[in-house]
Design a protein around this motif. Structure first.
Motif, PDB file in Angstrom:
ATOM      1  N   GLU A  82       0.813  -1.221   0.000  1.00  0.00           N
ATOM      2  CA  GLU A  82       0.000   0.000   0.000  1.00  0.00           C
ATOM      3  C   GLU A  82       0.845   1.269   0.000  1.00  0.00           C
ATOM      4  O   GLU A  82       0.380   2.322  -0.418  1.00  0.00           O
ATOM      5  N   ASP A  83       2.066   1.191   0.504  1.00  0.00           N
ATOM      6  CA  ASP A  83       3.021   2.286   0.342  1.00  0.00           C
ATOM      7  C   ASP A  83       4.371   1.674  -0.015  1.00  0.00           C
ATOM      8  O   ASP A  83       4.464   0.465  -0.246  1.00  0.00           O
ATOM      9  N   ASP A  84       5.422   2.493  -0.084  1.00  0.00           N
ATOM     10  CA  ASP A  84       6.713   1.982  -0.584  1.00  0.00           C
ATOM     11  C   ASP A  84       7.641   1.457   0.508  1.00  0.00           C
ATOM     12  O   ASP A  84       8.795   1.127   0.241  1.00  0.00           O
ATOM     13  N   THR A  85       7.140   1.367   1.737  1.00  0.00           N
ATOM     14  CA  THR A  85       7.991   0.927   2.855  1.00  0.00           C
ATOM     15  C   THR A  85       8.552  -0.472   2.625  1.00  0.00           C
ATOM     16  O   THR A  85       9.755  -0.718   2.809  1.00  0.00           O
ATOM     17  N   PHE A  86       7.686  -1.386   2.229  1.00  0.00           N
ATOM     18  CA  PHE A  86       8.093  -2.770   2.037  1.00  0.00           C
ATOM     19  C   PHE A  86       9.099  -2.882   0.891  1.00  0.00           C
ATOM     20  O   PHE A  86      10.136  -3.556   1.023  1.00  0.00           O
ATOM     21  N   GLU A  87       8.815  -2.203  -0.209  1.00  0.00           N
ATOM     22  CA  GLU A  87       9.716  -2.245  -1.359  1.00  0.00           C
ATOM     23  C   GLU A  87      11.098  -1.696  -1.005  1.00  0.00           C
ATOM     24  O   GLU A  87      12.116  -2.231  -1.437  1.00  0.00           O
ATOM     25  N   LYS A  88      11.134  -0.638  -0.193  1.00  0.00           N
ATOM     26  CA  LYS A  88      12.421  -0.069   0.229  1.00  0.00           C
ATOM     27  C   LYS A  88      13.193  -1.049   1.109  1.00  0.00           C
ATOM     28  O   LYS A  88      14.425  -1.150   1.013  1.00  0.00           O
ATOM     29  N   SER A  89      12.473  -1.770   1.965  1.00  0.00           N
ATOM     30  CA  SER A  89      13.152  -2.751   2.829  1.00  0.00           C
ATOM     31  C   SER A  89      13.717  -3.899   2.004  1.00  0.00           C
ATOM     32  O   SER A  89      14.801  -4.415   2.305  1.00  0.00           O
ATOM     33  N   ILE A  90      12.985  -4.299   0.953  1.00  0.00           N
ATOM     34  CA  ILE A  90      13.495  -5.355   0.064  1.00  0.00           C
ATOM     35  C   ILE A  90      14.785  -4.886  -0.607  1.00  0.00           C
ATOM     36  O   ILE A  90      15.766  -5.633  -0.695  1.00  0.00           O
ATOM     37  N   ALA A  91      14.780  -3.631  -1.082  1.00  0.00           N
ATOM     38  CA  ALA A  91      15.958  -3.083  -1.766  1.00  0.00           C
ATOM     39  C   ALA A  91      17.173  -3.069  -0.852  1.00  0.00           C
ATOM     40  O   ALA A  91      18.288  -3.445  -1.258  1.00  0.00           O
ATOM     41  N   LYS A  92      16.977  -2.655   0.391  1.00  0.00           N
ATOM     42  CA  LYS A  92      18.097  -2.581   1.348  1.00  0.00           C
ATOM     43  C   LYS A  92      18.671  -3.969   1.627  1.00  0.00           C
ATOM     44  O   LYS A  92      19.894  -4.180   1.603  1.00  0.00           O
ATOM     45  N   LYS A  93      17.789  -4.923   1.873  1.00  0.00           N
ATOM     46  CA  LYS A  93      18.260  -6.275   2.189  1.00  0.00           C
ATOM     47  C   LYS A  93      18.814  -6.976   0.950  1.00  0.00           C
ATOM     48  O   LYS A  93      19.726  -7.807   1.062  1.00  0.00           O
ATOM     49  N   SER A  94      18.309  -6.617  -0.228  1.00  0.00           N
ATOM     50  CA  SER A  94      18.868  -7.170  -1.468  1.00  0.00           C
ATOM     51  C   SER A  94      20.328  -6.768  -1.626  1.00  0.00           C
ATOM     52  O   SER A  94      21.170  -7.559  -2.073  1.00  0.00           O
ATOM     53  N   GLU A  95      20.638  -5.529  -1.256  1.00  0.00           N
ATOM     54  CA  GLU A  95      22.027  -5.056  -1.315  1.00  0.00           C
ATOM     55  C   GLU A  95      22.907  -5.856  -0.365  1.00  0.00           C
ATOM     56  O   GLU A  95      24.070  -6.151  -0.679  1.00  0.00           O
ATOM     57  N   MET A  96      22.366  -6.212   0.798  1.00  0.00           N
ATOM     58  CA  MET A  96      23.118  -7.042   1.747  1.00  0.00           C
ATOM     59  C   MET A  96      23.434  -8.402   1.128  1.00  0.00           C
ATOM     60  O   MET A  96      24.559  -8.922   1.280  1.00  0.00           O
ATOM     61  N   ILE A  97      22.460  -8.991   0.434  1.00  0.00           N
ATOM     62  CA  ILE A  97      22.667 -10.294  -0.193  1.00  0.00           C
ATOM     63  C   ILE A  97      23.729 -10.196  -1.283  1.00  0.00           C
ATOM     64  O   ILE A  97      24.646 -11.026  -1.357  1.00  0.00           O
ATOM     65  N   THR A  98      23.622  -9.170  -2.117  1.00  0.00           N
ATOM     66  CA  THR A  98      24.604  -8.984  -3.199  1.00  0.00           C
ATOM     67  C   THR A  98      26.008  -8.800  -2.631  1.00  0.00           C
ATOM     68  O   THR A  98      26.969  -9.412  -3.119  1.00  0.00           O
ATOM     69  N   GLU A  99      26.121  -7.971  -1.611  1.00  0.00           N
ATOM     70  CA  GLU A  99      27.434  -7.705  -0.997  1.00  0.00           C
ATOM     71  C   GLU A  99      28.018  -8.977  -0.406  1.00  0.00           C
ATOM     72  O   GLU A  99      29.202  -9.281  -0.588  1.00  0.00           O
ATOM     73  N   PHE A 100      27.184  -9.754   0.286  1.00  0.00           N
ATOM     74  CA  PHE A 100      27.661 -10.999   0.880  1.00  0.00           C
ATOM     75  C   PHE A 100      28.164 -11.971  -0.177  1.00  0.00           C
ATOM     76  O   PHE A 100      29.269 -12.533  -0.059  1.00  0.00           O
TER      77      PHE A 100
END
Length: 427
Positions: A317-335
């Motif tokens: 319903e807002d972009d909060t969830f999508e932003k959290s996915i983006a942040k954690k996706s970066e963690m996965i890529t970095e790892f």
């Protein structure tokens, strides 16, 4: 060690069972990103039902809505009759997902599984265009029924059909041969040349990120050019978002950042939000030429799935969830990037995007050994690719950063224990 209670499955269940062989224990309970077996051992779930549990196990709000619905003697089965639960889902899906993305699709309920939505998409494309053939792409995976299997690349799965799989031409996916071969130019040359033996097809079907095929991510320019080829030749573009959709690649639809608008979109797996069977086929209105009942199915009206699916959409319903996915996706890529650098013995390559990433290694059996070692240490992770050469990370999108870090530690310990040179594990 194999749990004694597995004997019942070995004695009574068909040899076709597979995941129980990779994860040899009897599971009893699950919550969020964790699962427990009958002995009380805890596992971190980096598998998420092969992408069917993007919101994790037993989401509290969805569970409450489901329990209330069942206890009120509301409609469970309804074929495709109008029900309150279906109406609520259609309204919310349109308002929360389609309208904000300027997408105009009619929603078809083809049956409860991913292969059902693919079958309906192929059938409709042939009906609309009057053409027979379909172009699929190398390493694509679209399901296990005959039509869906015909557009699937995996040789072992195709062989299981027991009959010739016809009316499909397979073309190379982005970077399938090498970075130097322009596979779109290659494909279009076949369409242009009357001597190529390739007729103009009814449709092209693709995954923007190939899950089972090896976590291969097409670049956005390639997808845009494929869409342009389809428009030039009057070919329908079908995007199979069964596994890559519902946030798995970072946005609700996997094709959003590419800026393309498929003619038909296939959704299943996590669309119900709770792991309940549900599938959608999204169709541009001008293509919706079905006659009533021309494509049907007994379980296309799974009302309990509509209830949880409607609640799941509140995440968007807002972009909060999508932003959290983006942040954690970066963690996965970095790892994963660090793992490949730190352990050159892997000869690893990071693949995929979003919460759909993995590491490919050419060393025979290594990816499977890493996944098996991780399971011993309490992490559930599967492999992908034609030779099971990729170990892939598919945690629920709702996992905490702490949960990710715990999983990373187990994965690194598993890699470290299996490569020749020992490195200190990062804290």
């Amino acid at each position: 060690m194999v749990n004694h209670d597995l004997k019942i499955f070995e004695e009574l269940e068909s040899n076709v069972r597979s995941y129980v062989r990779s994860f040899p224990t009897v599971f009893k309970k699950a919550k969020g990103y964790k699962m427990w077996d009958i002995n009380g051992k805890e596992y971190l779930d980096f598998f998420a039902g092969a992408g069917a549990l993007n919101y994790g196990h037993n989401d509290e709000k969805m569970k409450q809505k489901l329990v209330e619905y069942i206890m009120s003697d509301s409609i469970t089965h309804s074929l495709d009759m109008a029900t309150e639960a279906k109406g609520n889902f259609l309204k919310k899906f349109n308002e929360v997902i389609l309208k904000p993305r300027n997408l105009n699709y009619k929603v078809m309920f083809p049956g409860p599984t991913g292969t059902n939505t693919v079958e309906s998409a192929l059938k409709l494309a042939r009906k609309v265009t009057g053409r027979t053939n379909v172009i699929s792409f190398t390493n694509g995976f679209h399901g296990m029924t005959i039509g869906a299997l015909s557009v699937t690349g995996n040789a072992m799965k195709r062989k299981g059909a027991g009959i010739p799989l016809q009316h499909v031409v397979t073309m190379p996916y982005d970077n399938f041969v090498s970075e130097s071969l322009d596979t779109v130019e290659y494909l279009e040359r076949f369409l242009e040349d009357n001597g190529s033996g390739v007729e103009i097809p009814a449709a092209m079907i693709l995954e923007t990120v190939q899950g089972e095929g090896g976590v291969n991510a097409a670049n956005f320019e390639w997808l845009q050019r494929i869409e342009a080829v389809c428009k030039r030749w009057g070919i329908l573009l079908i995007v199979d978002d069964v596994q890559a959709g519902v946030g798995r690649t970072g946005t609700f639809f996997s094709f959003e950042k590419a800026g393309i608008t498929p003619d038909i979109v296939c959704l299943s797996k996590s669309i119900s939000g709770y792991g309940l069977p549900l599938a959608l086929t999204l169709i541009k209105p001008e293509l919706d030429i079905w006659s009533p009942g021309e494509h049907n199915g007994t379980f296309r009206g799974n009302n309990v799935a509509f209830v949880t699916a409607t609640e799941a959409l509140t995440y968007w319903e807002d972009d909060t969830f999508e932003k959290s996915i983006a942040k954690k996706s970066e963690m996965i890529t970095e790892f994963l990037t660090n793992i490949v650098k730190k352990y050159p013995e892997l000869k690893g390559e990071v693949k995929g995007r979003g919460f759909m990433q993995g590491v490919s290694t050419p060393i025979e059996g290594l990816a499977s050994s890493i996944a098996a070692k991780a399971f011993e240490q309490g992490l559930i992770m599967e492999t992908a690719g034609p030779e099971d050469e990729v170990f892939k990370l598919f945690p629920p999108l709702t996992i905490s950063e702490e949960g990710l870090e715990k999983g990373f530690k187990i994965i690194e310990e598993s890699v470290q224990s299996l490569v020749s040179t020992k490195h200190p594990v990062a804290n």
